[in-house]
Write a protein that holds these residues in place. Structure first.
Motif, PDB file in Angstrom:
ATOM      1  N   MET A 120      -0.079  -0.304  15.154  1.00 17.68           N
ATOM      2  CA  MET A 120      -0.583  -0.470  13.803  1.00 17.68           C
ATOM      3  C   MET A 120       0.188   0.465  12.875  1.00 17.68           C
ATOM      4  N   ILE A 121       0.467  -0.026  11.691  1.00 25.40           N
ATOM      5  CA  ILE A 121       1.153   0.748  10.666  1.00 25.40           C
ATOM      6  C   ILE A 121       0.124   1.213   9.657  1.00 25.40           C
ATOM      7  N   VAL A 122       0.156   2.496   9.321  1.00 27.44           N
ATOM      8  CA  VAL A 122      -0.753   3.049   8.318  1.00 27.44           C
ATOM      9  C   VAL A 122       0.048   3.333   7.055  1.00 27.44           C
ATOM     10  N   LYS A 123      -0.444   2.864   5.926  1.00 24.49           N
ATOM     11  CA  LYS A 123       0.156   3.157   4.626  1.00 24.49           C
ATOM     12  C   LYS A 123      -0.924   3.735   3.728  1.00 24.49           C
ATOM     13  N   MET A 124      -0.633   4.898   3.180  1.00 24.95           N
ATOM     14  CA  MET A 124      -1.560   5.535   2.251  1.00 24.95           C
ATOM     15  C   MET A 124      -1.326   4.957   0.858  1.00 24.95           C
ATOM     16  N   CYS A 125      -2.412   4.785   0.116  1.00 22.66           N
ATOM     17  CA  CYS A 125      -2.356   4.216  -1.225  1.00 22.66           C
ATOM     18  C   CYS A 125      -2.949   5.201  -2.219  1.00 22.66           C
ATOM     19  N   LYS A 126      -2.496   5.135  -3.429  1.00 21.34           N
ATOM     20  CA  LYS A 126      -3.104   5.924  -4.500  1.00 21.34           C
ATOM     21  C   LYS A 126      -4.481   5.315  -4.785  1.00 21.34           C
ATOM     22  N   PRO A 127      -5.474   6.158  -5.113  1.00 26.73           N
ATOM     23  CA  PRO A 127      -6.834   5.648  -5.341  1.00 26.73           C
ATOM     24  C   PRO A 127      -6.935   4.555  -6.409  1.00 26.73           C
ATOM     25  N   GLY A 186       3.899  -9.859  11.115  1.00 27.55           N
ATOM     26  CA  GLY A 186       3.049  -9.971  12.287  1.00 27.55           C
ATOM     27  C   GLY A 186       2.436  -8.649  12.719  1.00 27.55           C
ATOM     28  N   MET A 187       2.971  -7.534  12.227  1.00 24.64           N
ATOM     29  CA  MET A 187       2.416  -6.224  12.586  1.00 24.64           C
ATOM     30  C   MET A 187       1.092  -6.005  11.863  1.00 24.64           C
ATOM     31  N   GLU A 188       0.190  -5.280  12.530  1.00 23.14           N
ATOM     32  CA  GLU A 188      -1.084  -4.936  11.913  1.00 23.14           C
ATOM     33  C   GLU A 188      -0.856  -3.781  10.933  1.00 23.14           C
ATOM     34  N   LEU A 189      -1.520  -3.863   9.787  1.00 22.00           N
ATOM     35  CA  LEU A 189      -1.341  -2.891   8.706  1.00 22.00           C
ATOM     36  C   LEU A 189      -2.695  -2.348   8.288  1.00 22.00           C
ATOM     37  N   SER A 190      -2.794  -1.032   8.198  1.00 26.38           N
ATOM     38  CA  SER A 190      -4.010  -0.377   7.730  1.00 26.38           C
ATOM     39  C   SER A 190      -3.691   0.331   6.423  1.00 26.38           C
ATOM     40  N   THR A 225       2.868 -10.099   6.367  1.00 30.46           N
ATOM     41  CA  THR A 225       3.352 -11.483   6.362  1.00 30.46           C
ATOM     42  C   THR A 225       4.840 -11.586   6.051  1.00 30.46           C
ATOM     43  N   GLU A 226       5.371 -10.613   5.304  1.00 33.41           N
ATOM     44  CA  GLU A 226       6.781 -10.673   4.912  1.00 33.41           C
ATOM     45  C   GLU A 226       7.258  -9.278   4.532  1.00 33.41           C
ATOM     46  N   VAL A 227       8.525  -8.994   4.824  1.00 30.27           N
ATOM     47  CA  VAL A 227       9.157  -7.740   4.426  1.00 30.27           C
ATOM     48  C   VAL A 227      10.516  -8.101   3.848  1.00 30.27           C
ATOM     49  N   GLU A 228      10.766  -7.641   2.622  1.00 33.24           N
ATOM     50  CA  GLU A 228      12.036  -7.926   1.953  1.00 33.24           C
ATOM     51  C   GLU A 228      12.614  -6.645   1.389  1.00 33.24           C
ATOM     52  N   GLY A 229      13.926  -6.544   1.417  1.00 28.93           N
ATOM     53  CA  GLY A 229      14.574  -5.448   0.724  1.00 28.93           C
ATOM     54  C   GLY A 229      14.458  -5.670  -0.770  1.00 28.93           C
ATOM     55  N   ILE A 230      14.267  -4.586  -1.526  1.00 34.04           N
ATOM     56  CA  ILE A 230      14.120  -4.698  -2.977  1.00 34.04           C
ATOM     57  C   ILE A 230      14.824  -3.532  -3.646  1.00 34.04           C
ATOM     58  N   ARG A 231      15.379  -3.794  -4.804  1.00 37.89           N
ATOM     59  CA  ARG A 231      16.008  -2.764  -5.623  1.00 37.89           C
ATOM     60  C   ARG A 231      15.435  -2.903  -7.032  1.00 37.89           C
ATOM     61  N   ILE A 232      14.849  -1.815  -7.534  1.00 40.09           N
ATOM     62  CA  ILE A 232      14.241  -1.839  -8.861  1.00 40.09           C
ATOM     63  C   ILE A 232      15.119  -1.040  -9.817  1.00 40.09           C
ATOM     64  N   HIS A 233      15.536  -1.708 -10.882  1.00 37.55           N
ATOM     65  CA  HIS A 233      16.336  -1.098 -11.943  1.00 37.55           C
ATOM     66  C   HIS A 233      15.442  -0.932 -13.167  1.00 37.55           C
ATOM     67  N   ARG A 234      15.936  -0.281 -14.171  1.00 39.00           N
ATOM     68  CA  ARG A 234      15.168  -0.135 -15.413  1.00 39.00           C
ATOM     69  C   ARG A 234      14.941  -1.475 -16.092  1.00 39.00           C
TER      70      ARG A 234
END
Length: 136
Positions: A1-8, A34-38, A60-69
């Motif tokens: 399982m993958i744990v990701k912390m989120c801002k409140p 397919g991985m479980e995410l918490s 369900t999906e993982v994509e590379g992303i690049r964010i510009h201004r």
């Protein structure tokens, strides 16, 4: 399982099924569909309080992303490039939808958040991790 912390502040849109993905810096271990995410928040001060799970789901999906201004581009090989410049306003609705799906009210709010958290002098590079929304 993958744990990701989120801002409140992201908890309500996650629970409501509005925020359906997160954008994160590259992970040390690959995250795959397919991985479980918490998704969790700290109950008090970060690293000094217990974590509380707000959603357990599946990636369900993982994509590379690049964010510009002035826009967003996805992994090489995809045709999705969302720029918001004066010469290409038709891409604006796509940026707005991406921002809403990430828990923001608008592209401007999302861009300001990434500018504040990561700086956008150089593009932010990471992964867009999508999950199954909570069931009602």
């Amino acid at each position: 399982m993958i744990v990701k912390m989120c801002k409140p502040n992201f908890e309500p849109p996650i629970v409501a099924g509005i925020k359906i993905h997160t954008i994160r810096p590259p992970a040390k271990r690959p995250i795959l569909p397919g991985m479980e995410l918490s998704l969790r928040v700290w109950t008090g001060k970060a690293y000094r309080s217990p974590q509380r799970e707000i959603l357990r789901t599946v990636v369900t999906e993982v994509e590379g992303i690049r964010i510009h201004r002035d826009g967003v581009e996805f992994s090489p090989g995809t045709l999705r490039v969302f720029w918001c410049c004066e010469s290409n306003r038709k891409r604006r609705p796509r940026l707005e939808q991406l921002a809403r799906n990430d828990g923001f009210q608008s592209w401007e709010e999302m861009r300001a958040w990434f500018e504040n958290e990561h700086g956008l002098a150089e593009p932010f590079e990471g992964s867009l991790i999508s999950w199954k929304p909570p069931t009602a």
